[in-house]
Design a protein around this motif. Structure first.
Motif, short mmCIF file in Angstrom:
data_model
loop_
_atom_site.label_atom_id
_atom_site.label_comp_id
_atom_site.label_asym_id
_atom_site.label_seq_id
_atom_site.Cartn_x
_atom_site.Cartn_y
_atom_site.Cartn_z
N ARG A 332 -14.39 10.14 -4.89
CA ARG A 332 -13.01 9.65 -4.93
C ARG A 332 -12.74 8.88 -6.23
N HIS A 382 -3.60 7.13 -2.34
CA HIS A 382 -3.63 6.19 -1.23
C HIS A 382 -2.52 6.58 -0.25
N ASN A 387 1.42 6.40 -1.56
CA ASN A 387 1.21 6.37 -3.02
C ASN A 387 0.31 7.53 -3.46
N HIS A 389 -1.21 9.81 -6.72
CA HIS A 389 -1.39 10.03 -8.16
C HIS A 389 -1.15 11.51 -8.38
N GLU A 428 1.80 1.64 -8.51
CA GLU A 428 0.60 0.83 -8.79
C GLU A 428 0.48 0.36 -10.23
N HIS A 429 0.60 1.28 -11.16
CA HIS A 429 0.15 0.96 -12.52
C HIS A 429 1.19 0.21 -13.34
ZN ZN Z 1 -4.52 4.36 -7.36
#
Ligand code: ZN
Ligand code: FAD
Ligand code: 2HG
Length: 470
Positions: A332, A382, A387, A389, A428-429
């Motif tokens: 992961r 996630h 969320n 990516h 998130e980022h």
């Molecule tokens: Zn992440």
């Protein structure tokens, strides 16, 4: 000239150990982890205390010189990298790495901004507690950075993100004043909760120098499984089933497409496929409990058996020892690095309501492959937090340059789909420099106006990390 005086004044504050002006020694502070962003700086300053940070910021404020806060420099959208002018000062917090206090009665820990996340987790473990935030960069990222980006990671499902884990902050304001908001209170209704302005502000409102963070009881048993699924719809059904059967014990639920896992198997040493057959989607599930004999394996097996019957799970393996658990997490956590081996990765850390994940993926995949045939979609994340990516790699055998030239158009397709499902372009980022312009297109204009008003109030001269977020 100006910089020469500023350098001398700053050296008076931080001493020679706290100042870097040599071009070669500055290099590692001037580009990011992926080499996706790079800049120039007048100097890198490394203060060792809050008072030193305040004095440096005051000097920069007087000289009208911009400051770029930096922690572990692991951020993924260029927030910690200065611009190309060579006029900005990089302020690295890495020397401020003290654990100031642990209060087990209050279940809190007070730490300085430069403490590395892994060291924070270890300090909590030493007193039998858990600091739950966990992410792939935890060996390098710092408290200041995870606060400034409101980082999430793989345990948000149970414990929340940095915003949820923070009780108090100490911040050096853009004019050099120190705000001491280091209160360890779970209840405090005395007006606006100011700490939330600085959390997630990506260093545009001030420098976070310390924080009071929440601790949790350390889990005494954990069980981890790797599961193959037929579809993303199955993942949404499975997480509801797991929540129903395991309740709050469900700590991690990370979904990965076959493409994501294939990149890891191909590029990360020691990571191999776990099943003889290839499946379209995989999920890593973790359940944990504070009881040593909570019967987690039995609980997970029962839930998975139920899922097999409903045909939402096609195959599963439960890790039987620590080495196997580490092996599952390595797959992961290896995706980011593995994708780098396939050329530039276009990153989109979007969120949509959990229930909309399948429809989002279907819509985005279809539109993207219509317009950009051959691009490889590396979707993972996630899923319990909604969320994903939704990262993109170039078509097999193609050149980097034409792919990079399409980055903006690819991003637009993905963000349009995000908007269609009432999602966010950054879960998130953060916005950093990479999504600053996209925010103008995809964020509510009134929200942007209010953000600008806050920025102007706290930093009227615009010296805190300019060119980021707004
Ligand atoms: Zn992440
Ligand atoms: P930096 O990169 O140095 O800075 C990030 C931002 O914070 C910049 O805007 C900077 O100016 C600002 N900043 C830094 N310190 C301060 C301070 N003291 N005061 C004010 N502003 C400051 N993120 C997630 O949310 N979840 C994940 O699962 C996740 N996984 C990752 C995995 C990998 C392999 C990598 C490389 C990154 C991952 N990230 C993840 C990205 C994440 O944003 C960073 O790892 C982390 O939050 C940044 O911490 P840092 O100390 O490196 O900050
Ligand atoms: C993760 O969840 C991180 O692994 C990094 O947020 C995601 O590299 C990425 O795009």
């Amino acid at each position: 000239m100006l910089h020469e005086k500023l350098i001398r004044d700053i050296e008076q504050v931080v001493g020679p150990a706290g100042l870097i002006t040599d071009a070669e020694r500055m290099q590692s502070y001037l580009s990011d982890w992926r080499n996706a962003y790079s800049g120039k700086a007048a100097m890198v300053v490394r203060p060792a205390s809050t008072e030193e940070v305040a004095a440096v910021v005051r000097l920069c404020h007087q000289a009208a010189v911009a400051v770029v806060p930096q922690g572990g420099n692991t951020g993924l959208c260029g927030g910690s990298i200065p611009d190309q002018s060579g006029a900005q000062v990089v302020l690295s917090l890495t020397r401020m790495n003290a654990i100031r206090a642990v209060d087990t009665g209050n279940e809190t820990i007070t730490v300085e901004a430069g403490v590395i996340l892994q060291n924070l987790q270890e300090a909590a473990a030493e007193v039998g507690r858990l600091f739950p935030l966990s992410l792939g960069a935890e060996g390098s990222c710092t408290v200041g950075g995870i606060l400034a980006t409101n980082a999430g990671g793989t345990a948000v499902l149970r414990y929340g993100n940095m915003r949820d884990l923070t009780l108090g902050l100490e911040v050096v304001l853009p004019d050099g004043q120190i705000w001491n908001g280091l209160r360890g209170l779970r209840k405090d209704n005395t007006g606006y909760d100011l700490k939330h302005l600085f959390i997630g502000a990506e260093g545009t409102l001030g420098i976070i120098t310390a924080a009071v963070l929440k601790l949790y009881p350390a889990p005494r048993s954990t069980t981890t499984a790797w599961v193959a699924l037929p579809s993303t719809e199955a993942a949404i059904e499975l997480i509801a089933l797991m929540r129903g059967q395991c309740g709050d014990r469900l700590t991690g639920f990370e979904m990965m497409s076959r493409q994501s896992v294939e990149f890891v198997v191909n590029h990360v040493a020691g990571c191999n496929d776990l099943f003889a057959q290839v499946y379209p989607w995989y999920v890593l599930i973790e359940v944990s409990d504070t009881l040593a004999d909570a019967g987690l394996a039995q609980m997970l097996e029962t839930a998975l058996a139920d899922a097999f019957e409903r045909e939402i799970v096609l195959d599963a393996v439960i890790a039987s020892n620590e080495t196997q658990v580490a092996g599952l997490w390595a797959i992961r956590e290896g995706i980011s690095e593995a994708q780098n081996h396939e050329g530039p990765s276009l990153k989109h850390d979007i969120s949509v309501p959990v229930s909309s994940i399948p429809a989002f993926i279907e819509a985005a995949d279809q539109r993207l492959l219509e317009v950009f045939p051959g691009v490889r979609i590396v979707a993972y994340g996630h899923v319990g937090d909604g969320n994903l990516h939704y990262n993109i790699s170039k078509p097999v055998g193609s050149e980097d340059a034409p792919f990079k030239a399409q980055a903006e158009a690819i991003m637009q397709v993905i963000y349009d789909a995000t908007l269609q499902f009432s999602g966010s372009i950054s879960a998130e980022h953060g916005l950093g420099q990479s999504k600053r312009e996209a925010a103008v297109r995809y964020k509510d204009p009134l929200e942007l106006q209010l953000m600008q008003a806050i920025k102007t109030t706290l930093d009227p001269a615009g010296l805190m990390n300019p060119g980021k977020v707004l």
